[in-house]
Design a protein around this motif. Structure first.
Motif, mmCIF file in Angstrom:
data_model
loop_
_atom_site.group_PDB
_atom_site.id
_atom_site.type_symbol
_atom_site.label_atom_id
_atom_site.label_comp_id
_atom_site.label_asym_id
_atom_site.label_seq_id
_atom_site.Cartn_x
_atom_site.Cartn_y
_atom_site.Cartn_z
ATOM 1 N N GLY A 159 0.804 -1.217 0.000
ATOM 2 C CA GLY A 159 0.000 0.000 0.000
ATOM 3 C C GLY A 159 0.836 1.265 0.000
ATOM 4 O O GLY A 159 0.443 2.278 -0.578
ATOM 5 N N GLY A 160 1.982 1.218 0.635
ATOM 6 C CA GLY A 160 2.861 2.382 0.637
ATOM 7 C C GLY A 160 3.342 2.697 -0.774
ATOM 8 O O GLY A 160 3.486 3.857 -1.156
ATOM 9 N N GLN A 161 3.563 1.637 -1.552
ATOM 10 C CA GLN A 161 3.967 1.847 -2.945
ATOM 11 C C GLN A 161 2.811 2.396 -3.771
ATOM 12 O O GLN A 161 2.995 3.273 -4.600
ATOM 13 C CB GLN A 161 4.497 0.533 -3.530
ATOM 14 N N THR A 162 1.598 1.878 -3.527
ATOM 15 C CA THR A 162 0.420 2.406 -4.218
ATOM 16 C C THR A 162 0.313 3.906 -3.991
ATOM 17 O O THR A 162 0.096 4.699 -4.911
ATOM 18 C CB THR A 162 -0.865 1.730 -3.678
ATOM 19 N N HIS A 163 0.478 4.283 -2.723
ATOM 20 C CA HIS A 163 0.374 5.683 -2.338
ATOM 21 C C HIS A 163 1.411 6.518 -3.094
ATOM 22 O O HIS A 163 1.101 7.564 -3.656
ATOM 23 C CB HIS A 163 0.602 5.779 -0.826
ATOM 24 N N ALA A 164 2.664 6.039 -3.126
ATOM 25 C CA ALA A 164 3.730 6.800 -3.783
ATOM 26 C C ALA A 164 3.499 6.877 -5.299
ATOM 27 O O ALA A 164 3.731 7.918 -5.914
ATOM 28 C CB ALA A 164 5.085 6.170 -3.479
ATOM 29 N N VAL A 165 3.015 5.776 -5.885
ATOM 30 C CA VAL A 165 2.751 5.770 -7.326
ATOM 31 C C VAL A 165 1.760 6.877 -7.680
ATOM 32 O O VAL A 165 1.951 7.648 -8.627
ATOM 33 C CB VAL A 165 2.197 4.395 -7.772
ATOM 34 N N LEU A 166 0.702 6.990 -6.873
ATOM 35 C CA LEU A 166 -0.332 7.984 -7.181
ATOM 36 C C LEU A 166 0.102 9.382 -6.759
ATOM 37 O O LEU A 166 -0.204 10.368 -7.414
ATOM 38 C CB LEU A 166 -1.648 7.593 -6.509
ATOM 39 N N ARG A 167 0.831 9.463 -5.638
ATOM 40 C CA ARG A 167 1.299 10.762 -5.152
ATOM 41 C C ARG A 167 2.199 11.438 -6.185
ATOM 42 O O ARG A 167 2.094 12.623 -6.439
ATOM 43 C CB ARG A 167 2.067 10.542 -3.845
ATOM 44 N N TYR A 168 3.101 10.645 -6.787
ATOM 45 C CA TYR A 168 4.039 11.209 -7.752
ATOM 46 C C TYR A 168 3.562 11.046 -9.192
ATOM 47 O O TYR A 168 4.247 11.458 -10.120
ATOM 48 C CB TYR A 168 5.423 10.570 -7.567
ATOM 49 N N GLY A 169 2.406 10.421 -9.368
ATOM 50 C CA GLY A 169 1.874 10.267 -10.717
ATOM 51 C C GLY A 169 2.727 9.373 -11.599
ATOM 52 O O GLY A 169 2.787 9.556 -12.807
#
Lengths: 374, 363
Positions: free
Chosen positions: A35-45
């Motif tokens: 989930g932390g990676q999901t968050h970063a993927v979307l946060r940084y586009g």
């Protein structure tokens, strides 16, 4: 090296994206488990930068999202007891059980405290000998060693007023479950770097061969994620179903032997039910016989609380990567962070919440259609 | 709970879905209601405005009262109040006393007003060390003088031991709004430039670092400061500043969202232009917090006409409270009501209003 901005460098990101574009010849679907990676993927586009057809599927690696309703209900029952000081990581406070959440238990007078480490809860037990201090021990291989350490110390110090409500999950068995699920589209995995920094890469080699998928250990900063994606795509394009490590600065092949020894000492594998997915064999940890005295479930007699997962929420399909959050009919309409239907919308690391937070369809806002020209 | 058929993933009727356990309209006050985020806004909308009456314009940091009937054309008085509960009472760079004064002074400044006078009420908990009370009282006096105003009236109450966190401070303030000055959250217009007076997040992280259970030290000091002088300097460069907001609770994200919604404009921010101190960035990464949602107590966001932006920015930088000022973005007519951040990579994300408390995450 300050480890703050180096792994976000725009020029290095652009170079990696070019490399990825040059690598890819056909569509691929990769699951980032964590989930932390999901968050970063979307946060940084980062998903917006990938070539057409390369899809990131969000996996079941949000510890809050997969903690079963039953466990949340047991936590609520324990936290409401007058003699209990209930300690939890912050993001469990808003996760709905059948009847309320920990924040509401606190509002109703329950002694619920946010801690950042189980050792804080342990220290509290030392300072409050007349209170029963309970720590809500959830999470994956990442949080489990510190929780094991807390229990180990509690036994060594004979802190009888300390206990842990354990609902630990293990990543490798859920990778098997995802691959077994009907309609599974996942062709490769980004393995969570922090999980591997504890467990090493040994659990993945046989799985990569058996499921015929590359599994690439991946970090959490934009460059880490893109490098993990690049290495996965490279292996997909060349048909190599093997484990690779794209996060060597944190992950040695053997993991962290001290942490693993602590896990083996305090915990033993157990079957666990994953919220929205169902029971998975050997997918969790429970306290081993020598430490069972510190099991809050037994101490407060809540093991009898049984809750069936409601069928309505489609969070399970999201967690298995079979439904993308924006494709859920309830997404951003009746299901929002304020009115969550399921835990994937509650937790900051939940795929639905991350999509809600950073992307919303119908806003005229670019929605995964490629990089907006500067 | 009744048994359900096994999940099929199809033929579901969303209209008939029952939530596993919705947290809709909780019947009790939660800490999140005081966060300055979406839950606070709901509380105000659903309970306070219906009970107290809705102002004609948008909700602002201070009410601006037109006194021209009594004092001649153009006379306007700003009026605001602010209750302060902070734990611990003393933190690196400040204490509840200067926070209480600066909070009210800054609320006045955000409507362009120069503070004239403050009131200050103390709620003391039985058993609190009087030396603590004295330190806080001195901080109140010092902060008022530093802001060019004074406390002219006050009140004291005592509650039983265990019924308050040592002490609470509530201040109110009045100020005069100069003629021709009218910054309001609903006046931002497409093309306006978004200015930020300095790096964000220091206050929230400085307070967090000394909370119970947080054993890290950052060397960060709270940014608590009066902004009235800074606003005066800005208004000299451009009296017609469109909107001002101090990004306190809810942080930069909440301040920008309030302006975007009130004005019906989109706001586009360049991610890399927003200054975040390394220590703030590191602590936020560690705890899973968003620096854009962390509280500030001595920063402001200004929306100014493009043709005046450079002059206003220069005026900000020339003032000691605004040396770190930067232009971070602009208003657009795309995506009304939405704040969008553009990363250094060209990708974009929505910057949402924080929901309730920011909760440290698990891993």
């Amino acid at each position: 090296m300050r480890y703050l901005t180096e792994f976000r460098d725009p020029r290095a990101v652009a170079a990696l994206v070019d490399d990825i574009r040059a690598t890819v010849t056909r569509p691929w679907a990769i699951m980032e488990v964590c989930g932390g990676q999901t968050h970063a993927v979307l946060r940084y586009g980062l998903d917006q930068m990938l070539p057409e057809g390369v899809e990131l599927i969000h996996g079941p690696g949000c510890p809050v999202c997969v903690t079963p309703l039953e466990t949340v209900d047991r936590a609520l029952a324990i936290a409401a007891l007058p003699q209990v000081t209930f300690c939890s990581f912050g993001d469990m406070l808003r996760v709905p059980g059948t009847d309320g959440d920990l924040a509401r238990v606190r509002a109703a007078g329950g002694d619920v405290r946010v801690v950042c480490s189980p050792l804080e809860a342990l220290a509290l037990a030392g300072r409050l000998p007349d209170r029963q201090v309970v720590f809500f021990g959830i999470g994956f291989e990442t949080t489990a060693p510190a929780n094991a350490m807390a229990v180990h110390r509690a036994r060594a110090e004979d802190l009888r007023n300390f206990s842990v409500l354990v609902s630990h999950m293990r990543v490798p068995p859920v990778i098997d479950a995802v691959m077994r699920a009907p309609g599974c589209r996942v062709q490769g995995f980004l393995a969570a770097g922090h999980v591997c920094s504890v467990m090493g890469t040994g659990e993945y080699h046989e799985r990569a061969r058996r499921h015929r998928v590359p599994i690439v250990v991946t970090g959490f900063e934009p460059l880490d994620l893109l490098e993990g994606i690049r290495q996965t795509l490279h292996r997909l394009e060349t048909g190599r179903h093997e484990v690779a490590n794209a996060y060597t600065r944190a992950v040695p092949a053997e993991g962290n032997p001290v942490a693993r020894a602590m896990l083996a000492e305090v915990f033993e594998p157990t079957d666990r039910t994953w919220r929205g997915i169902g029971p998975i064999q050997d997918s969790g940890w429970a306290l081993s016989a020598a430490y069972r005295d510190f099991d809050a479930e037994a101490r407060f007699d809540v093991a009898g609380i049984r809750t069936r997962e409601p069928a309505e929420c489609r969070a399970g399909e999201v967690l298995q990567g079979r439904l993308s959050p924006p494709d859920c009919p309830a997404f951003a309409t009746i299901c929002t962070p304020r009115t969550p239907l399921g835990a994937t919308m509650v937790s900051g690391e939940g795929a639905c919440a991350a999509h809600y937070r950073y992307r919303r369809a119908g806003t005229g806002h670019p929605n995964g259609n490629g990089v907006t020209p500067r | 709970m009744t048994d359900h058929p096994p999940m099929t993933g199809h033929d579901l009727d969303p209209a008939s879905w029952s939530c596993p356990a919705p947290v809709r309209n909780p019947p009790t006050v939660l800490l999140g209601h005081g966060s300055g985020g979406a839950m606070t806004a709901e509380l105000i909308e659903q309970i306070f405005l219906p009970a107290l009456g809705r102002p004609d314009g948008p909700l602002t940091d201070s009410a601006v009262l037109d006194l021209s009937a009594a004092f001649g054309a153009g006379g306007r008085l700003a009026f605001t109040t602010d209750a302060h509960v902070v734990r611990p009472l003393f933190f690196p760079g400040g204490c509840i006393g200067d926070l209480a004064v600066n909070g009210t002074v800054n609320d006045l400044a955000m409507v362009g007003a120069r503070p004239i006078a403050l009131s200050c009420a103390f709620v003391l908990e039985e058993g609190t060390d009087l030396a603590v009370v004295e330190r806080v009282a001195r901080a109140v006096g010092d902060a008022a003088r530093a802001a060019g105003t004074r406390v002219v009236t006050g009140d004291t109450k005592v509650v039983e031991a265990g019924r308050g966190d040592g002490l609470y401070v509530t201040t109110a303030g009045i100020g005069l709004v100069p003629r021709g000055v009218d910054p309001r959250p609903d006046r931002a217009a497409p093309g306006d430039v978004v200015l930020l007076s300095g790096p964000i997040g220091a206050h929230g992280i400085a307070v967090l670092s000394v909370r119970e259970g947080m054993d890290f030290s950052t060397g960060l000091l709270s940014d608590t400061a009066p902004l009235a002088g800074l606003v005066e300097a800005m208004l000299r460069a451009d009296p017609d500043v469109h909107a001002l907001r101090d990004p306190t609770r809810g942080g930069l994200a909440a301040a920008l969202n309030e302006i975007a919604v009130a004005s019906g404009v989109g706001i586009e921010i360049e991610d890399a232009a927003v200054p975040v101190p390394d220590q703030v960035s590191a602590v936020c990464s560690l705890l899973g917090l968003d620096p854009w949602c962390v509280a500030n107590e001595g920063r402001l966001v200004a929306l100014v006409r493009e043709e005046r932006a450079q002059d206003v920015l220069a005026a900000l930088r020339a003032h000691p409270a605004g040396v770190g000022a930067v232009a971070v973005g602009r208003c657009t007519d795309r995506d009304p009501g939405l704040v969008v951040a553009r990363s250094a990579y060209g990708s974009t994300r929505i910057v949402d209003l924080p929901l309730g408390e920011q909760l440290p995450r698990i891993c």
